[in-house]
Design a protein around this motif. Structure first.
Motif, PDB file in Angstrom:
ATOM      1  N   ARG A   1       0.835  -1.212   0.000  1.00 50.81           N
ATOM      2  CA  ARG A   1       0.000   0.000   0.000  1.00 50.81           C
ATOM      3  C   ARG A   1       0.872   1.266   0.000  1.00 50.81           C
ATOM      4  O   ARG A   1       0.709   2.154  -0.848  1.00 50.81           O
ATOM      5  CB  ARG A   1      -0.856  -0.095   1.267  1.00 50.81           C
ATOM      6  CG  ARG A   1      -1.706   1.037   1.623  1.00 50.81           C
ATOM      7  CD  ARG A   1      -2.398   0.690   2.945  1.00 50.81           C
ATOM      8  NE  ARG A   1      -1.465   0.566   4.051  1.00 50.81           N
ATOM      9  CZ  ARG A   1      -1.080   1.575   4.822  1.00 50.81           C
ATOM     10  NH1 ARG A   1      -1.576   2.764   4.634  1.00 50.81           N
ATOM     11  NH2 ARG A   1      -0.217   1.388   5.799  1.00 50.81           N
TER      12      ARG A   1
ATOM     13  N   GLY B   1      -0.313  12.325   9.546  1.00 49.52           N
ATOM     14  CA  GLY B   1      -0.629  11.042  10.174  1.00 49.52           C
ATOM     15  C   GLY B   1       0.493  10.065   9.887  1.00 49.52           C
ATOM     16  O   GLY B   1       0.279   8.939   9.450  1.00 49.52           O
TER      17      GLY B   1
ATOM     18  N   ASP C   1      -2.581  19.095  14.630  1.00 44.00           N
ATOM     19  CA  ASP C   1      -3.734  18.553  13.918  1.00 44.00           C
ATOM     20  C   ASP C   1      -3.642  18.884  12.423  1.00 44.00           C
ATOM     21  O   ASP C   1      -3.787  20.057  12.032  1.00 44.00           O
ATOM     22  CB  ASP C   1      -5.010  19.165  14.529  1.00 44.00           C
ATOM     23  CG  ASP C   1      -6.269  18.655  13.858  1.00 44.00           C
ATOM     24  OD1 ASP C   1      -6.183  17.899  12.875  1.00 44.00           O
ATOM     25  OD2 ASP C   1      -7.365  19.032  14.317  1.00 44.00           O
TER      26      ASP C   1
ATOM     27  N   GLU D   1       1.912  14.560  13.212  1.00 42.76           N
ATOM     28  CA  GLU D   1       1.183  13.610  14.059  1.00 42.76           C
ATOM     29  C   GLU D   1       0.404  14.374  15.119  1.00 42.76           C
ATOM     30  O   GLU D   1       0.883  15.372  15.650  1.00 42.76           O
ATOM     31  CB  GLU D   1       2.154  12.638  14.750  1.00 42.76           C
ATOM     32  CG  GLU D   1       2.132  11.243  14.197  1.00 42.76           C
ATOM     33  CD  GLU D   1       0.765  10.569  14.167  1.00 42.76           C
ATOM     34  OE1 GLU D   1      -0.060  10.846  15.041  1.00 42.76           O
ATOM     35  OE2 GLU D   1       0.523   9.755  13.268  1.00 42.76           O
TER      36      GLU D   1
HETATM   37  C1  LIG Z   1      -3.886   4.360  10.944  1.00 45.77           C
HETATM   38  S1  LIG Z   1      -2.534   5.385  11.121  1.00 45.77           S
HETATM   39  C2  LIG Z   1      -1.843   5.366   9.495  1.00 45.77           C
HETATM   40  C3  LIG Z   1      -0.369   5.596   9.527  1.00 45.77           C
HETATM   41  C4  LIG Z   1       0.322   5.716   8.197  1.00 45.77           C
HETATM   42  N1  LIG Z   1      -0.069   6.948   7.531  1.00 45.77           N
HETATM   43  C5  LIG Z   1       0.041   4.521   7.310  1.00 45.77           C
HETATM   44  O1  LIG Z   1      -0.725   4.659   6.374  1.00 45.77           O
HETATM   45  O2  LIG Z   1       0.597   3.449   7.590  1.00 45.77           O
HETATM   46  C6  LIG Z   1      -3.215   7.011  11.220  1.00 45.77           C
HETATM   47  C7  LIG Z   1      -2.277   7.971  11.907  1.00 45.77           C
HETATM   48  O3  LIG Z   1      -2.763   9.291  11.709  1.00 45.77           O
HETATM   49  C8  LIG Z   1      -2.692  10.017  12.908  1.00 45.77           C
HETATM   50  N2  LIG Z   1      -3.713  11.082  12.807  1.00 45.77           N
HETATM   51  C9  LIG Z   1      -5.062  10.921  12.808  1.00 45.77           C
HETATM   52  N3  LIG Z   1      -5.679  12.116  12.657  1.00 45.77           N
HETATM   53  C10 LIG Z   1      -4.691  13.045  12.569  1.00 45.77           C
HETATM   54  C11 LIG Z   1      -4.686  14.459  12.409  1.00 45.77           C
HETATM   55  N4  LIG Z   1      -5.817  15.146  12.351  1.00 45.77           N
HETATM   56  N5  LIG Z   1      -3.492  15.094  12.343  1.00 45.77           N
HETATM   57  C12 LIG Z   1      -2.332  14.401  12.438  1.00 45.77           C
HETATM   58  N6  LIG Z   1      -2.280  13.056  12.577  1.00 45.77           N
HETATM   59  C13 LIG Z   1      -3.436  12.388  12.645  1.00 45.77           C
HETATM   60  C14 LIG Z   1      -2.928   8.975  13.985  1.00 45.77           C
HETATM   61  O4  LIG Z   1      -2.382   9.369  15.224  1.00 45.77           O
HETATM   62  C15 LIG Z   1      -2.218   7.749  13.407  1.00 45.77           C
HETATM   63  O5  LIG Z   1      -0.876   7.682  13.811  1.00 45.77           O
END
Ligand SMILES: C[S@@+](CC[C@H](N)C(=O)[O-])C[C@H]1O[C@@H](n2cnc3c(N)ncnc32)[C@H](O)[C@@H]1O
Length: 227
Positions: free
Chosen positions: A7, A24, A71, A47
């Motif tokens: 992915r 994220g 955020d 993050e």
């Molecule tokens: C499911 S993980 C996916 C990680 C990576 N992007 C991947 O695809 O393997 C989602 C990540 O996004 C972060 N996240 C969620 N909402 C966010 C936001 N509004 N701003 C920054 N980070 C965010 C979460 O803390 C988490 O670490």
């Protein structure tokens, strides 16, 4: 060097910017791979949670990258980045992040929504981003990667192309206009499986009945029958 899964490999292959932000970032692997392969010059990981922020910081420590706690686009400045990725989140969260600071978004955006993918295509369609390509991993573990470029109005011509083969925009938003135009085999297999599964169930909800009917219409359209 962390290895990317199928992915994130698809996502990495599409990134074109020199300065790239990954919202994220979690483990920070995507930016680490892009920087190690000299595919980008500088990375910004964002993050909103402490542990993933720390994980990203550890992964990216010796690389030309900065990790920011905040955020979404709140912690990115206007004109600071050339490209942006948001992966592994639901479509609604992705759309919320993109909508908060429209004037901070770069020209190229690569998105990998886990669900509510149509809402991401709809956001792009309404906000001057054209879907230049879409890719996917396997059939059962299907993840879609959407590549957008900002062209502004007029609207994304891919939906006009779709119209010319007899398929309407809502179907394009739901299943992906490029997958449909290319008669993507993996999409067809997945739809045929979903159709079989739904038809084998009794007492379908109204939403499921509508879905079965949409899939039936699609698979029996001239566009697909002529393949
Ligand atoms: C499911 S993980 C996916 C990680 C990576 N992007 C991947 O695809 O393997 C989602 C990540 O996004 C972060 N996240 C969620 N909402 C966010 C936001 N509004 N701003 C920054 N980070 C965010 C979460 O803390 C988490 O670490």
């Amino acid at each position: 060097m962390p290895r990317l899964d199928a992915r994130l490999k698809l996502v990495a292959a599409e990134i074109r910017g020199k300065i790239h932000a990954d919202i994220g970032s979690d483990h920070g692997h995507l930016l680490a791979a892009l920087l190690s392969a000299d595919r980008i010059e500088r990375g910004i990981a964002v993050e909103n949670k402490l542990q993933p922020y720390r994980n990203s910081s550890a992964t990216l420590e010796r690389l030309n990258a900065e990790v920011r706690l905040g955020d979404g686009m709140d912690v990115i400045e206007k004109n600071e980045i050339d490209s942006l990725s948001i992966c592994g989140m639901g479509g609604q969260s992705i759309v919320r992040i993109l909508s908060e600071h429209p004037n901070r978004l770069p020209k190229q955006i690569v998105l990998q929504p886990n669900k509510a993918i149509a809402s991401v295509r709809q956001w792009a369609r309404d906000n001057g981003y054209w879907l230049t390509d879409e890719k996917c991993t396997g059939i059962k573990r299907r993840f879609e990667v959407l590549v957008f470029s900002r062209f502004g109005p007029p609207h994304d011509p891919v939906y006009q192309k779709l119209n010319e083969v007899g398929l309407d925009e809502p179907i394009g938003l739901m299943f992906g206009p490029w997958f449909l135009l290319r008669k993507d085999e993996r999409l067809l297999q997945r739809l045929a499986e979903e159709q079989r599964y739904l038809q084998s169930k009794q007492n379908l909800t109204q939403t499921s009945r509508a879905r079965v009917e949409t899939i039936r219409r699609l698979l029996s359209s001239d566009h697909f029958l002529s393949r």
